[in-house]
Design a protein around this motif. Structure first.
Motif, PDB file in Angstrom:
ATOM      1  N   MET A   2     -19.947  -0.093  69.168  1.00 24.04           N
ATOM      2  CA  MET A   2     -19.843   0.124  67.176  1.00 24.04           C
ATOM      3  C   MET A   2     -20.711  -1.012  65.796  1.00 24.04           C
ATOM      4  O   MET A   2     -21.395  -1.766  66.755  1.00 24.04           O
ATOM      5  CB  MET A   2     -18.838  -0.870  67.569  1.00 24.04           C
ATOM      6  CG  MET A   2     -18.031  -0.558  65.635  1.00 24.04           C
ATOM      7  SD  MET A   2     -16.406  -1.678  65.607  1.00 24.04           S
ATOM      8  CE  MET A   2     -16.727  -3.042  65.636  1.00 24.04           C
ATOM      9  N   GLY A   3     -20.957  -0.010  65.635  1.00 23.48           N
ATOM     10  CA  GLY A   3     -22.150  -1.225  64.452  1.00 23.48           C
ATOM     11  C   GLY A   3     -23.438  -0.899  64.647  1.00 23.48           C
ATOM     12  O   GLY A   3     -24.249  -1.912  64.806  1.00 23.48           O
ATOM     13  N   ASN A   4     -24.339   0.039  64.664  1.00 25.22           N
ATOM     14  CA  ASN A   4     -24.754   0.233  64.408  1.00 25.22           C
ATOM     15  C   ASN A   4     -26.104   0.085  63.292  1.00 25.22           C
ATOM     16  O   ASN A   4     -25.606   0.853  62.630  1.00 25.22           O
ATOM     17  CB  ASN A   4     -26.061   1.261  65.196  1.00 25.22           C
ATOM     18  CG  ASN A   4     -27.061   1.329  65.077  1.00 25.22           C
ATOM     19  OD1 ASN A   4     -28.082   1.175  64.329  1.00 25.22           O
ATOM     20  ND2 ASN A   4     -27.815   2.605  66.028  1.00 25.22           N
ATOM     21  N   LEU A   5     -26.426  -1.189  63.402  1.00 30.74           N
ATOM     22  CA  LEU A   5     -26.699  -2.286  61.842  1.00 30.74           C
ATOM     23  C   LEU A   5     -28.172  -1.696  62.413  1.00 30.74           C
ATOM     24  O   LEU A   5     -29.262  -2.854  61.353  1.00 30.74           O
ATOM     25  CB  LEU A   5     -26.674  -3.223  61.941  1.00 30.74           C
ATOM     26  CG  LEU A   5     -24.891  -3.004  61.647  1.00 30.74           C
ATOM     27  CD1 LEU A   5     -24.696  -5.145  61.047  1.00 30.74           C
ATOM     28  CD2 LEU A   5     -24.240  -2.196  60.503  1.00 30.74           C
ATOM     29  N   ASP A   6     -29.205  -1.318  63.034  1.00 30.05           N
ATOM     30  CA  ASP A   6     -30.822  -1.478  63.257  1.00 30.05           C
ATOM     31  C   ASP A   6     -31.268  -1.408  61.508  1.00 30.05           C
ATOM     32  O   ASP A   6     -30.977  -0.264  60.663  1.00 30.05           O
ATOM     33  CB  ASP A   6     -31.531  -0.284  63.202  1.00 30.05           C
ATOM     34  CG  ASP A   6     -30.872   0.191  64.991  1.00 30.05           C
ATOM     35  OD1 ASP A   6     -30.606  -1.144  65.900  1.00 30.05           O
ATOM     36  OD2 ASP A   6     -31.226   0.165  65.556  1.00 30.05           O
ATOM     37  N   ASP A   7     -32.841  -2.236  61.536  1.00 27.78           N
ATOM     38  CA  ASP A   7     -32.835  -2.035  60.053  1.00 27.78           C
ATOM     39  C   ASP A   7     -32.341  -2.185  58.818  1.00 27.78           C
ATOM     40  O   ASP A   7     -32.551  -2.395  57.784  1.00 27.78           O
ATOM     41  CB  ASP A   7     -33.888  -1.355  59.647  1.00 27.78           C
ATOM     42  CG  ASP A   7     -34.932  -0.850  60.710  1.00 27.78           C
ATOM     43  OD1 ASP A   7     -35.615  -1.746  61.856  1.00 27.78           O
ATOM     44  OD2 ASP A   7     -34.879   0.436  61.280  1.00 27.78           O
ATOM     45  N   LYS A   8     -30.828  -2.704  59.257  1.00 28.42           N
ATOM     46  CA  LYS A   8     -30.246  -3.558  57.917  1.00 28.42           C
ATOM     47  C   LYS A   8     -30.662  -5.045  57.645  1.00 28.42           C
ATOM     48  O   LYS A   8     -31.153  -5.301  59.169  1.00 28.42           O
ATOM     49  CB  LYS A   8     -28.827  -3.079  57.895  1.00 28.42           C
ATOM     50  CG  LYS A   8     -28.197  -2.126  58.351  1.00 28.42           C
ATOM     51  CD  LYS A   8     -28.834  -1.428  56.755  1.00 28.42           C
ATOM     52  CE  LYS A   8     -27.505   0.245  56.862  1.00 28.42           C
ATOM     53  NZ  LYS A   8     -28.048   0.715  55.961  1.00 28.42           N
ATOM     54  N   VAL A   9     -30.141  -5.535  56.713  1.00 29.32           N
ATOM     55  CA  VAL A   9     -30.563  -6.903  55.484  1.00 29.32           C
ATOM     56  C   VAL A   9     -29.046  -7.612  55.621  1.00 29.32           C
ATOM     57  O   VAL A   9     -28.490  -6.814  54.594  1.00 29.32           O
ATOM     58  CB  VAL A   9     -31.909  -6.994  55.009  1.00 29.32           C
ATOM     59  CG1 VAL A   9     -31.799  -8.404  54.658  1.00 29.32           C
ATOM     60  CG2 VAL A   9     -32.991  -6.371  55.552  1.00 29.32           C
ATOM     61  N   ALA A  10     -28.517  -8.746  56.793  1.00 29.20           N
ATOM     62  CA  ALA A  10     -27.525  -9.246  55.772  1.00 29.20           C
ATOM     63  C   ALA A  10     -27.517 -10.847  55.694  1.00 29.20           C
ATOM     64  O   ALA A  10     -28.272 -11.297  56.408  1.00 29.20           O
ATOM     65  CB  ALA A  10     -26.701  -9.543  57.491  1.00 29.20           C
ATOM     66  N   VAL A  11     -27.190 -11.447  54.886  1.00 28.31           N
ATOM     67  CA  VAL A  11     -26.871 -12.275  53.497  1.00 28.31           C
ATOM     68  C   VAL A  11     -25.585 -13.169  54.390  1.00 28.31           C
ATOM     69  O   VAL A  11     -24.719 -12.366  54.362  1.00 28.31           O
ATOM     70  CB  VAL A  11     -27.089 -12.106  52.492  1.00 28.31           C
ATOM     71  CG1 VAL A  11     -27.280 -14.290  51.997  1.00 28.31           C
ATOM     72  CG2 VAL A  11     -28.802 -11.934  52.155  1.00 28.31           C
ATOM     73  N   ILE A  12     -25.669 -13.842  55.133  1.00 32.92           N
ATOM     74  CA  ILE A  12     -24.364 -14.815  55.673  1.00 32.92           C
ATOM     75  C   ILE A  12     -24.584 -16.282  54.756  1.00 32.92           C
ATOM     76  O   ILE A  12     -25.120 -16.863  55.346  1.00 32.92           O
ATOM     77  CB  ILE A  12     -24.098 -14.710  57.099  1.00 32.92           C
ATOM     78  CG1 ILE A  12     -24.350 -13.160  57.397  1.00 32.92           C
ATOM     79  CG2 ILE A  12     -23.333 -15.731  57.897  1.00 32.92           C
ATOM     80  CD1 ILE A  12     -24.856 -13.386  59.140  1.00 32.92           C
ATOM     81  N   ILE A  36     -34.824 -10.678  50.340  1.00 38.98           N
ATOM     82  CA  ILE A  36     -36.106  -9.451  48.956  1.00 38.98           C
ATOM     83  C   ILE A  36     -37.310  -9.651  49.138  1.00 38.98           C
ATOM     84  O   ILE A  36     -38.041  -8.712  49.613  1.00 38.98           O
ATOM     85  CB  ILE A  36     -35.011  -9.109  47.788  1.00 38.98           C
ATOM     86  CG1 ILE A  36     -34.031  -8.414  46.620  1.00 38.98           C
ATOM     87  CG2 ILE A  36     -36.132  -8.520  47.111  1.00 38.98           C
ATOM     88  CD1 ILE A  36     -33.072  -9.093  45.806  1.00 38.98           C
ATOM     89  N   ASP A  37     -37.432 -11.225  49.326  1.00 40.60           N
ATOM     90  CA  ASP A  37     -38.751 -11.424  49.185  1.00 40.60           C
ATOM     91  C   ASP A  37     -39.526 -11.480  51.047  1.00 40.60           C
ATOM     92  O   ASP A  37     -40.383 -10.598  51.238  1.00 40.60           O
ATOM     93  CB  ASP A  37     -39.344 -12.689  48.793  1.00 40.60           C
ATOM     94  CG  ASP A  37     -39.975 -12.572  47.396  1.00 40.60           C
ATOM     95  OD1 ASP A  37     -39.367 -11.524  46.524  1.00 40.60           O
ATOM     96  OD2 ASP A  37     -38.491 -14.127  46.742  1.00 40.60           O
ATOM     97  N   ASP A  38     -38.696 -11.284  51.596  1.00 36.17           N
ATOM     98  CA  ASP A  38     -39.129 -11.421  53.002  1.00 36.17           C
ATOM     99  C   ASP A  38     -38.535 -10.052  53.741  1.00 36.17           C
ATOM    100  O   ASP A  38     -39.560  -9.667  54.510  1.00 36.17           O
ATOM    101  CB  ASP A  38     -38.503 -12.922  54.318  1.00 36.17           C
ATOM    102  CG  ASP A  38     -38.548 -13.918  53.145  1.00 36.17           C
ATOM    103  OD1 ASP A  38     -39.394 -14.546  52.469  1.00 36.17           O
ATOM    104  OD2 ASP A  38     -38.375 -14.561  54.430  1.00 36.17           O
ATOM    105  N   PHE A  39     -38.165  -9.456  53.233  1.00 34.50           N
ATOM    106  CA  PHE A  39     -36.819  -8.563  53.551  1.00 34.50           C
ATOM    107  C   PHE A  39     -37.641  -7.079  53.200  1.00 34.50           C
ATOM    108  O   PHE A  39     -36.738  -5.637  53.211  1.00 34.50           O
ATOM    109  CB  PHE A  39     -36.266  -8.410  54.628  1.00 34.50           C
ATOM    110  CG  PHE A  39     -35.778  -9.331  55.331  1.00 34.50           C
ATOM    111  CD1 PHE A  39     -36.050  -9.341  56.751  1.00 34.50           C
ATOM    112  CD2 PHE A  39     -34.900 -10.470  55.465  1.00 34.50           C
ATOM    113  CE1 PHE A  39     -36.902 -10.283  58.188  1.00 34.50           C
ATOM    114  CE2 PHE A  39     -35.208 -12.293  56.300  1.00 34.50           C
ATOM    115  CZ  PHE A  39     -35.273 -11.228  57.943  1.00 34.50           C
TER     116      PHE A  39
END
Length: 276
Positions: free
Chosen positions: A1-11, A90-93
């Protein structure tokens, strides 16, 4: 479940506990992570909060999955600092796809005896902190016309609780924010949901102040006393692992969760049977 390939998450609140579990779970599903935490103490909180070394350990665990992680020391009580976290992502990814607004604290006092500081710190972190986190990422998500936002509430929001009315109030407020924002941004392809866990096996539970609240008939209750209280209940009402909550978050931010919007996803081992 949850293919997040190349997504960017802030936690947020990711130095340990649920935030760390979310970071590792989303990274294992393919996401790069920007994780922030205050990483210092708040005077009204009666247990040690996460540290900079804890934040670094979260980054290390994320990177062991093969994904990148940027740890940032930041305070959710400050809109400027949360804006800076979003800009760092945003700057890094190059973008932000996912926000998990998880940062939170706990403390205990009956309402009639509660100090102004105890109340204000709770609202500032657990409610305003979610608001600041939402506002930091929304302009970018609206411009891109896509996003997944999840906030951590609590089953306590729907139940009320003795000696922690400020916590219940803040977590109920999170539900109001989530439902309202879900209506405002649905047209941009952004979903906004909340998870409402019951007891989670973290330092927020495992500290003397919480033990005294849970086992009030003993002068100095121990971890064993508190765990015995959970063990005496229904089989599925014991403390859940942070990874169990992370699995629910992973569903909400993945393609399989695209039809969840404005939802309050409860994970309570049966406690929600007594709520509306």
């Amino acid at each position: 479940m949850g293919n997040l390939d190349d997504k960017v998450a802030v936690i947020t609140g990711g130095a340990r506990g649920q935030g760390r579990a979310h970071a590792v779970a989303l990274a294992a599903a393919g996401a790069d992570i920007v994780v922030c935490d205050l990483a210092e103490q708040i005077a009204s909180v009666p247990y040690p909060l996460g540290t900079e070394s804890d934040l670094a350990e979260t980054a290390k665990l994320v990177e062991e999955t093969g994904r990148r992680c940027v740890p940032v020391k930041a305070d959710v009580r400050s809109q400027a600092e949360m804006n800076a976290v979003a800009q760092r992502a945003i700057d890094d990814f190059g973008r932000i796809d996912i926000l998990v607004a998880n940062a939170g604290i706990a403390s205990n006092a009956q309402i009639a005896e509660m100090s102004d500081d105890l109340w204000q710190d709770m609202i500032d972190v657990n409610l305003s902190g979610v608001f600041h986190s939402f506002r930091a990422v929304l302009p970018h998500m609206i411009e891109r016309r896509w996003g997944r936002i999840v906030a951590t509430s609590s089953i306590v929001a729907r139940m009320g609780v003795r000696s922690a009315g400020h916590y219940a109030a803040a977590k109920w407020g999170v539900l109001g924010l989530v439902k309202s924002l879900s209506l405002e941004v649905a047209e941009y392809g952004i979903t906004v949901n909340a998870v409402l866990p019951g007891g989670v096996d973290t330092d927020m539970i495992h500290n003397p102040a919480m033990y005294r609240m849970m086992v009030p008939d003993k002068e100095n209750p121990t971890r064993e006393d508190a765990m015995a209280m959970f063990a005496s209940g229904p089989p599925n009402a014991d403390l859940m692992a942070p990874a169990e909550v992370a699995d629910a978050v992973l569903l909400l931010v993945s393609e399989q969760g695209r039809h969840f919007n404005g939802e309050a996803l409860t994970i309570s081992g049966g406690l929600s049977a007594n709520t509306v």
